[in-house]
Scaffold this active site. Structure first.
Site, PDB file in Angstrom:
ATOM      1  N   ASP A 153      -6.464   0.753   1.022  1.00 37.92           N
ATOM      2  CA  ASP A 153      -6.457   0.910   2.470  1.00 37.92           C
ATOM      3  C   ASP A 153      -7.818   0.497   3.008  1.00 37.92           C
ATOM      4  OD1 ASP A 153      -8.162   2.970   1.830  1.00 37.92           O
ATOM      5  OD2 ASP A 153      -7.087   4.504   2.962  1.00 37.92           O
ATOM      6  N   LYS A 194       0.832  -1.207   0.000  1.00 38.73           N
ATOM      7  CA  LYS A 194       0.000   0.000   0.000  1.00 38.73           C
ATOM      8  C   LYS A 194       0.865   1.254   0.000  1.00 38.73           C
ATOM      9  CE  LYS A 194      -1.524   2.182   3.469  1.00 38.73           C
ATOM     10  NZ  LYS A 194      -2.101   2.616   4.758  1.00 38.73           N
TER      11      LYS A 194
END
Length: 229
Positions: free
Chosen positions: A148, A130
């Protein structure tokens, strides 16, 4: 069986573009909420933002970067000093260690610069998929989708993603988060990946919240799969 089939049903390409267009109009200023002036500050802030809010990171980052404006200076910092600066954010002990190690790795392997390469990024301390995607998208302008907790929840709740079960990225685990990222990359127009990432985050924060989502005011009210059940 019918409910399972409904869950698996995908939006058409035209409907997906409509969703993105509606979100773009609703959140014209959607973008990275972490305050930063360069890619070094960006990557440190993203590492600090894990399991805490961007707002809390923004409260501590000015002092941190005033004292350690470059990777070389942060690499020489004491963990106790960094801990004192960032102690109001979650996991500050681990994060203080991580960002110092990150800075050292940047200096030792990349001349103090943040690399513009996915494999090099994820090899850095404290940097996962991420974080690497956010840095490549926001810092270097690449089209990336970073999944996320907001992106995972909203994309599943709307019906854009059907990989895995539930709406919590933390509960789902890394395999399902990765599956969601791959799924979104497949169905969303590549030239809108980064835009979609930010729009979904803003929608998750401002409307489609984890608890008590504001469905009656949602721009996707008539499209959302969750509302059609």
């Amino acid at each position: 069986m019918a409910e399972k089939e409904t869950k698996k049903r995908r939006f058409s390409s035209k409907k997906i573009v409509e969703i993105l267009d509606l979100l773009a109009v609703e959140y014209p200023d959607a973008g990275c909420a972490l305050d930063h002036r360069n890619v070094y500050e960006l990557i440190v802030c993203v590492v600090l933002s894990a399991q805490t809010t961007d707002a809390s990171v923004n409260r501590v980052s000015p002092e941190l970067f005033a004292k350690y404006p470059t990777a070389s200076e942060l690499a020489m910092a004491s963990q106790e000093d960094v801990m004192e600066i960032i102690r109001t954010i979650g996991m500050y002990k681990t994060k203080s260690k991580n960002i110092i190690s990150l800075a050292k790795a940047l200096c030792e392997k990349h001349g103090g610069k943040v690399p513009k390469d996915y494999d090099a990024l994820v090899a850095l301390p404290g940097v996962g998929r991420k974080t690497a995607n956010v840095v490549l998208a926001v810092g270097f302008g690449e089209q990336r989708i970073a999944v996320d907790t907001h992106v995972f929840r909203v994309s599943h709740r709307i019906g854009l993603a059907v990989s895995g079960e539930g709406e919590s990225a933390k509960a789902a685990g890394q395999a399902e988060v990765l599956a969601t990222e791959m799924e979104l990359m497949k169905i969303l127009p590549k030239e809108r990946w980064s835009e979609a990432h930010h729009s979904l985050i803003w929608h998750g924060r401002k409307c489609c919240t984890a608890r008590n989502p504001k469905c009656e005011n949602c721009v996707l009210n008539n499209i959302c799969r969750n509302r059609q059940k």
